[in-house]
Scaffold this active site. Structure first.
Site, mmCIF file in Angstrom:
data_model
loop_
_atom_site.group_PDB
_atom_site.id
_atom_site.type_symbol
_atom_site.label_atom_id
_atom_site.label_comp_id
_atom_site.label_asym_id
_atom_site.label_seq_id
_atom_site.Cartn_x
_atom_site.Cartn_y
_atom_site.Cartn_z
ATOM 1 N N GLY A 73 -0.056 -6.051 -3.315
ATOM 2 C CA GLY A 73 -0.920 -7.010 -2.840
ATOM 3 C C GLY A 73 -0.343 -8.176 -2.669
ATOM 4 N N GLY B 176 0.827 -1.319 0.038
ATOM 5 C CA GLY B 176 -0.072 -0.016 0.092
ATOM 6 C C GLY B 176 0.913 1.120 0.150
HETATM 7 P P1 AMP Z 1 -3.207 1.953 4.423
HETATM 8 O O1 AMP Z 1 -3.443 2.218 2.795
HETATM 9 O O2 AMP Z 1 -4.342 1.147 5.024
HETATM 10 O O3 AMP Z 1 -1.746 1.713 4.832
HETATM 11 O O4 AMP Z 1 -3.667 3.529 4.813
HETATM 12 C C1 AMP Z 1 -2.819 4.574 4.615
HETATM 13 C C2 AMP Z 1 -3.620 5.781 4.921
HETATM 14 O O5 AMP Z 1 -4.073 5.759 6.166
HETATM 15 C C3 AMP Z 1 -2.929 7.043 4.508
HETATM 16 O O6 AMP Z 1 -3.691 7.896 3.577
HETATM 17 C C4 AMP Z 1 -3.033 8.013 5.996
HETATM 18 O O7 AMP Z 1 -3.292 9.157 5.807
HETATM 19 C C5 AMP Z 1 -4.208 7.159 6.598
HETATM 20 N N1 AMP Z 1 -4.161 7.324 7.871
HETATM 21 C C6 AMP Z 1 -3.212 7.154 8.984
HETATM 22 N N2 AMP Z 1 -3.409 7.500 10.249
HETATM 23 C C7 AMP Z 1 -4.529 8.061 9.949
HETATM 24 C C8 AMP Z 1 -5.234 8.771 10.914
HETATM 25 N N3 AMP Z 1 -5.085 8.838 12.170
HETATM 26 N N4 AMP Z 1 -6.529 9.415 10.689
HETATM 27 C C9 AMP Z 1 -6.845 9.392 9.269
HETATM 28 N N5 AMP Z 1 -6.005 8.643 8.321
HETATM 29 C C10 AMP Z 1 -5.211 8.106 8.896
#
Ligand code: AMP
Length: 393
Positions: free
Chosen positions: A375, A352
């Site tokens: 993935g 990701g």
């Molecule tokens: P992932 O693709 O699941 O690894 O998620 C990454 C996303 O999580 C990024 O776009 C971050 O901005 C978001 N993210 C991480 N921490 C937070 C938070 N505390 N509140 C909102 N979004 C978050």
């Protein structure tokens, strides 16, 4: 275990190599050739060893034959990367492919048209796999990033020809093996990112494998909520509270220590430069959202890593795209990079947004291994058997 190209006598043989040359492109031009340059190592080695190297890949997500997904635009950058001319065939099976291959001499490289122009590719159709196999004597899979898909060019083919892993696949499997399959303990995992719901299997697998599971990002909010803490307007999957508690119980039973934030950075809105404060876990205001882990949490995480020998990382610790909410991700990534440079920590990351978060922290090249596989990396973290890898065993 898997075989590598060391085990193959390739001289004079037609070697079908499944690479991942699915690069970004705009207006018929490749905009980032990283995947091509990285894939070149296996191709040049085989060509230098006297093989006829026939490259198979997909490009984009065509529905049948769609000219905008033709791979002809890859020929020039591939030729540059392998430092020799690259022949082209406008189909990956049948007379055009056969003619291009018949014209090859030992040490030549040819690129065939998009395997996904044939819907049979993604269906792992046996007749299509057989038509591909007819073009070669040996099969090398160098595309870890598509190994979680049982397609004809990633799985079916491996069963029809003598098969082994290319250098990129080998590097990825070796790095991943050292990180989770036979790691040096203690092992820590950092799992961050947006949602618990997308990472349930991953969390479930990791608690039974690692000594410390460091949870951050939006998904930590769900855990904090499940523990009865206020989360204000934070991204939080309240309906996942029971699941979060189950993960905590499973961790306890597996003697995996869960590390959650002890303080958090809150703001009124999800925006760069939003006014923010650091608060304790019991003091998150109703109208504020948690956007990052606080300084005490950062210190606790780094302390924890200092006692570890291995780190697996997926997902940012906060909203890393918007400053200053990238602070925890940056600080922990930089500390991990420092320990890596000192030879004290093996660091493997991927999946990701992790690659861009680490690049933004300036440490992408400083971890032991950063997987760009997306993935496939996530499925591996989930403990799944990747069909493209299994077929090489
Ligand atoms: P992932 O693709 O699941 O690894 O998620 C990454 C996303 O999580 C990024 O776009 C971050 O901005 C978001 N993210 C991480 N921490 C937070 C938070 N505390 N509140 C909102 N979004 C978050």
């Amino acid at each position: 275990m898997f075989r590598t190209i060391d085990s193959l006598d390739v001289k004079g043989k037609r070697v079908l190599v499944r690479s991942d040359l699915n690069v970004p492109a705009k207006d018929g031009k490749v905009t980032d050739a990283t995947r091509i340059t990285r894939s070149a190592a296996t191709l040049t080695e085989l060509a230098d060893r006297g093989a006829k190297v026939i490259v198979l890949t997909h490009f984009g997500r065509p529905k049948g034959r769609e000219e905008k997904y033709s791979q002809q635009l890859l020929v020039a950058p591939l030729a540059e990367a392998v430092k020799r001319p690259v022949a082209w065939a406008a189909d990956c099976i049948g007379p055009q492919a056969e003619a291009a291959i018949a014209a090859m001499k030992d040490g030549d490289v040819a690129l065939l048209e998009n395997v996904r122009f044939h819907p049979e590719e993604e269906k792992n159709d046996p007749a299509f796999a057989k038509a591909l196999a007819a073009l070669g004597d040996l099969y090398v899979n160098d595309a870890f990033s598509t190994a979680h898909r049982a397609h004809a060019s990633t799985e079916g083919l491996a069963k029809l020809l003598p098969a082994c892993a290319g250098r990129l696949m080998q590097a990825e499997l070796e790095a991943l093996g050292k990180a989770l399959e036979h790691p040096e303990h203690p092992v820590a995992a950092v799992v961050g990112g947006a949602k618990v719901s997308t990472k349930l299997e991953l969390l479930g697998n990791l608690v039974s494998r690692v000594d410390y599971l460091i949870i951050g990002g939006g998904m930590a909010n769900t855990f904090l909520f499940a523990m009865g803490k206020p989360v204000g307007t934070s991204l939080c999957e309240k309906e996942m509270a029971d699941t979060a508690r189950e993960i905590l119980d499973k961790a306890k039973a597996a003697k995996c220590h869960i590390v959650l934030p002890v303080d958090v950075v809150v703001a009124g809105e999800f925006a760069a430069g939003a006014a923010n404060t650091v608060v304790g876990l019991d003091a998150v205001p109703e109208d504020q959202m948690i956007l990052d882990a606080g300084p005490a949490s950062i210190e606790a995480i780094i302390d924890r890593l200092n006692g570890c020998k291995t780190l697996v990382w997926n997902g940012p610790l906060g909203a890393f795209e918007i400053e200053p909410f990238d602070a925890a991700t940056n600080a922990v990534a930089q500390a991990a990079a420092q320990r890596t440079a000192e030879g004290k920590l093996l660091t493997v990351a991927g999946g990701g947004d992790t690659v861009s978060a680490l690049a933004k922290a300036g440490v992408e090249g400083k971890f032991s291994y950063v997987s760009t596989a997306g993935g496939a990396f996530l499925e591996w973290l989930e403990g799944k058997i990747l069909p493209g890898v299994a077929a090489l065993g």
